[in-house]
Motif scaffolding. Structure first.
Motif, PDB file in Angstrom:
ATOM      1  N   SER A   1     116.796  26.638 120.769  1.00 23.84           N
ATOM      2  CA  SER A   1     117.018  27.590 121.854  1.00 23.84           C
ATOM      3  C   SER A   1     117.136  26.849 123.184  1.00 23.84           C
ATOM      4  O   SER A   1     116.823  25.671 123.288  1.00 23.84           O
ATOM      5  CB  SER A   1     115.869  28.599 121.928  1.00 23.84           C
ATOM      6  OG  SER A   1     114.668  27.942 122.218  1.00 23.84           O
TER       7      SER A   1
ATOM      8  N   ASN B   1     120.531  37.745 121.181  1.00 23.89           N
ATOM      9  CA  ASN B   1     120.233  36.324 121.331  1.00 23.89           C
ATOM     10  C   ASN B   1     119.585  35.971 122.664  1.00 23.89           C
ATOM     11  O   ASN B   1     119.339  34.805 122.928  1.00 23.89           O
ATOM     12  CB  ASN B   1     121.510  35.503 121.147  1.00 23.89           C
ATOM     13  CG  ASN B   1     122.005  35.564 119.728  1.00 23.89           C
ATOM     14  OD1 ASN B   1     121.286  35.230 118.803  1.00 23.89           O
ATOM     15  ND2 ASN B   1     123.214  36.035 119.542  1.00 23.89           N
TER      16      ASN B   1
ATOM     17  N   LYS C   1     118.614  32.170 122.129  1.00 21.60           N
ATOM     18  CA  LYS C   1     118.592  31.605 120.782  1.00 21.60           C
ATOM     19  C   LYS C   1     119.872  30.823 120.550  1.00 21.60           C
ATOM     20  O   LYS C   1     120.952  31.272 120.913  1.00 21.60           O
ATOM     21  CB  LYS C   1     118.493  32.703 119.730  1.00 21.60           C
ATOM     22  CG  LYS C   1     117.183  33.421 119.698  1.00 21.60           C
ATOM     23  CD  LYS C   1     117.218  34.449 118.582  1.00 21.60           C
ATOM     24  CE  LYS C   1     116.056  35.391 118.678  1.00 21.60           C
ATOM     25  NZ  LYS C   1     116.174  36.472 117.698  1.00 21.60           N
TER      26      LYS C   1
END
Length: 116
Positions: free
Chosen positions: A107, A30, A46
């Motif tokens: 994000s 992420n 993310k």
């Protein structure tokens, strides 16, 4: 990219992953770190850093997420700023923004500027 640049980028990414895991339990997939140039670094995470933010967004309260971040930001700074300065190797200014809050691809983008 040189080996030194890659190692530097990885150190920053590992710290960002540590922060994300602290708040979300999410893994390194992420977090992306990009060395834009010698003085600028971009960190893309993310999703949102807290489960509460995700719940608020699902319930249509994006404005509350923005307010929540105003409280969360100083907390993050107190908890991780010294470690980030040590990782980056110098003081820096930074900016952050929440992107696409109302979409699945949301994000957090953090830009570090080492030219302080």
């Amino acid at each position: 990219m040189s080996e030194a640049d890659f190692e530097y980028q990885e150190k920053i990414r590992r710290l960002a992953v540590k922060i994300v895991k602290h708040y979300r339990g999410k893994g390194p997939e992420n977090v992306k770190v990009k060395l834009d140039n010698e003085s600028q670094i971009t960190i893309e995470i993310k999703g949102i850093l807290s489960s509460l933010s995700e719940i608020l967004l699902k319930e249509g309260a994006a404005d509350l997420v923005t307010e929540y971040w105003k409280v969360l930001k100083p907390y993050l700074e107190r908890g991780f700023m010294e470690e980030m300065i040590e990782t980056v190797g110098c003081r820096f200014s930074y900016s952050w923004r929440l992107c696409d809050l109302n979409h699945e691809g949301r994000s957090v983008i953090i830009q570090l500027n080492k030219s302080v």
